[in-house]
Design a protein around this motif. Structure first.
Motif, short mmCIF file in Angstrom:
data_model
loop_
_atom_site.label_atom_id
_atom_site.label_comp_id
_atom_site.label_asym_id
_atom_site.label_seq_id
_atom_site.Cartn_x
_atom_site.Cartn_y
_atom_site.Cartn_z
N SER A 186 -10.11 -2.31 -8.16
CA SER A 186 -8.76 -2.35 -7.60
C SER A 186 -7.73 -2.13 -8.70
O SER A 186 -7.95 -2.50 -9.86
CB SER A 186 -8.50 -3.69 -6.91
OG SER A 186 -8.63 -4.74 -7.84
N ARG A 197 0.84 -1.19 0.00
CA ARG A 197 0.00 0.00 0.00
C ARG A 197 0.88 1.24 0.00
O ARG A 197 1.77 1.38 0.86
CB ARG A 197 -0.92 0.02 1.21
CG ARG A 197 -1.95 -1.11 1.21
CD ARG A 197 -2.92 -0.95 0.06
NE ARG A 197 -3.88 -2.06 0.00
CZ ARG A 197 -4.83 -2.15 -0.92
NH1 ARG A 197 -4.94 -1.22 -1.86
NH2 ARG A 197 -5.65 -3.18 -0.91
N ASP A 210 -8.40 2.42 -4.80
CA ASP A 210 -7.85 1.25 -4.11
C ASP A 210 -6.67 0.74 -4.92
O ASP A 210 -6.84 0.05 -5.92
CB ASP A 210 -8.94 0.17 -4.00
CG ASP A 210 -8.44 -1.13 -3.39
OD1 ASP A 210 -7.36 -1.12 -2.78
OD2 ASP A 210 -9.14 -2.16 -3.55
N GLU A 214 -3.81 6.89 -5.16
CA GLU A 214 -4.36 6.66 -3.82
C GLU A 214 -4.93 7.94 -3.24
O GLU A 214 -5.98 7.92 -2.57
CB GLU A 214 -3.27 6.08 -2.90
CG GLU A 214 -3.77 5.64 -1.54
CD GLU A 214 -2.67 5.03 -0.69
OE1 GLU A 214 -2.80 3.86 -0.30
OE2 GLU A 214 -1.67 5.73 -0.43
#
Length: 390
Positions: free
Chosen positions: A281, A59, A307, A302
């Motif tokens: 995603s 992430r 996502d 982001e």
């Protein structure tokens, strides 16, 4: 001095048994690392980082937090200017992320970023050194081509060396010695790692060997021991220096120096974001050493509420076991003729995959990227320079 241990693991893997002890710190072991096995006679295990965007989809927000935490560990009284060096392949993005975080928090001090590389750049002076346990042991550090950046490198007082993991410190010794030979003004070395397994006396030992004061910063500290078992067949070489027909690599993204934070054109961010529907995603995928620009792109997506995960392909052969749940192999896009891999990504896992690459597509060597894009249903995005992206 006895190190306080808060987490101990014993991991039985196909290549042997790994024992890990971790000291108290700001990050939990499971938040930072998993464990993998390698077909490597020198080192049959691998610490698989979950926050480097290399072997594990990461992430962007977690990566930014790590960069900021490691930049905050730099001593406040380091003599400037500072030269940050990220070590290829795995720590290129980590090094540039820590450099960016340092500039964001302390823009008053002059600083330069370089990353080492497995590739020679024609006509550019270089330092060669080794990383003995790697599948691709030869590394090169090219000097800045720009006169202003080269002058900054040659008058730097602090060398900041960034790698994902440290055990013996030999790579740092080799690179620091080579840099000191070019720049005798260096007065301090600061080592940044995701995981420091060198022990409590490492700073003093490195300082004696390098001949300069050394300080250390890490997200996680501890120790490990590995008892090798029956090794699987050795993987083929992951580096063929000077391979015939190899593609030229450029210095635009850090091989020959940057003194500013890397950016991605806002038009590219907007165009890619507009193709993503709510709830879908996205994987932003870098290629080889080309890691930080894809990370910057992923951060921008982001920030728009998408996502998104970020990762990179690699030349490192790892067994499908443990933290490596899947493995795709494809042809090298840098022209060395070695296999490249993508781990922990399955076709169809993401609604969108954006493959970011610095190598040109109008070359027969690029068939590997086309094949990977076909497997993943991905779009190819060519970064010709920081400001020219197709």
């Amino acid at each position: 001095m006895t190190t306080l241990v808060t987490d101990s693991r014993e991991i039985a893997m196909p290549t042997g048994v790994l024992r890990v002890d971790v000291a108290p710190g700001p990050f939990a072991l499971d938040a930072l690392l998993g464990f993998g096995a390698r077909a490597n006679a020198r080192r049959g295990f691998l610490f698989v980082s979950k926050v480097l965007g290399k072997h594990w989809p990461s992430r962007p927000a977690a990566m930014r937090a790590l960069h900021a935490a490691l930049a905050a560990q730099l001593p406040a009284d380091l003599p400037g200017p500072l030269v940050f060096v990220g070590l290829a392949e795995t720590a290129v993005g980590l090094g540039q992320g820590v450099f960016d975080a340092h500039l964001a928090g302390d823009g008053a001090q002059e600083a330069l970023f370089l990353h080492t590389t497995r590739y020679r750049m024609d006509g550019v002076p270089l330092i060669e050194f080794t990383e003995a346990h790697s599948h691709a042991p030869r590394q090169f550090l090219h000097l800045p081509v720009d006169a202003t950046l080269r002058e900054l490198f040659l008058r730097a007082r602090t060398l900041v060396l960034v790698d994902d993991e440290a055990s013996t410190g030999n790579t740092f010794r080799n690179l620091a010695a080579a840099c000191r030979a070019l720049n005798p003004a260096l007065a301090h070395v600061h080592v940044v790692t995701l995981a420091n397994f060198m022990g409590s006396g490492a700073a003093a030992e490195l300082g004696r060997d390098i001949g300069l004061p050394v300080t250390l910063g890490a997200a996680l500290q501890g120790s490990y021991a590995f008892e090798a078992g029956d090794a699987p067949p050795q993987a083929p070489p992951a580096q063929i220096v000077g391979a015939a027909g190899s593609l030229p690599v450029g210095g635009a993204f850090g091989r020959t120096g940057l003194a500013h934070r890397l950016t991605v054109p806002s038009s590219i961010v907007a165009a890619l974001a507009s193709s993503v529907q709510p709830g879908e995603s996205v994987l932003v995928l870098g290629t080889g050493e080309f890691m930080h620009a894809p990370f910057v792109l992923a951060c921008a997506l982001e920030d728009r509420g998408i996502d998104v995960a970020v990762q990179s392909t690699t030349r490192s052969p790892i067994l499908q076991w443990g933290a490596i749940g899947s493995r795709l192999a494809f042809a090298d896009n840098y022209g060395e003729g070695v296999a490249n891999y993508l781990y922990n990504v399955r076709p169809g896992q993401y609604a969108h995959v954006f493959i970011c690459h610095e190598t040109p597509l109008d070359n027969s060597q690029q068939d590997g990227l086309h094949a990977l894009a076909a497997q993943l249903g991905a779009r190819l995005i060519h970064f010709r320079s920081e400001h020219h992206v197709e």
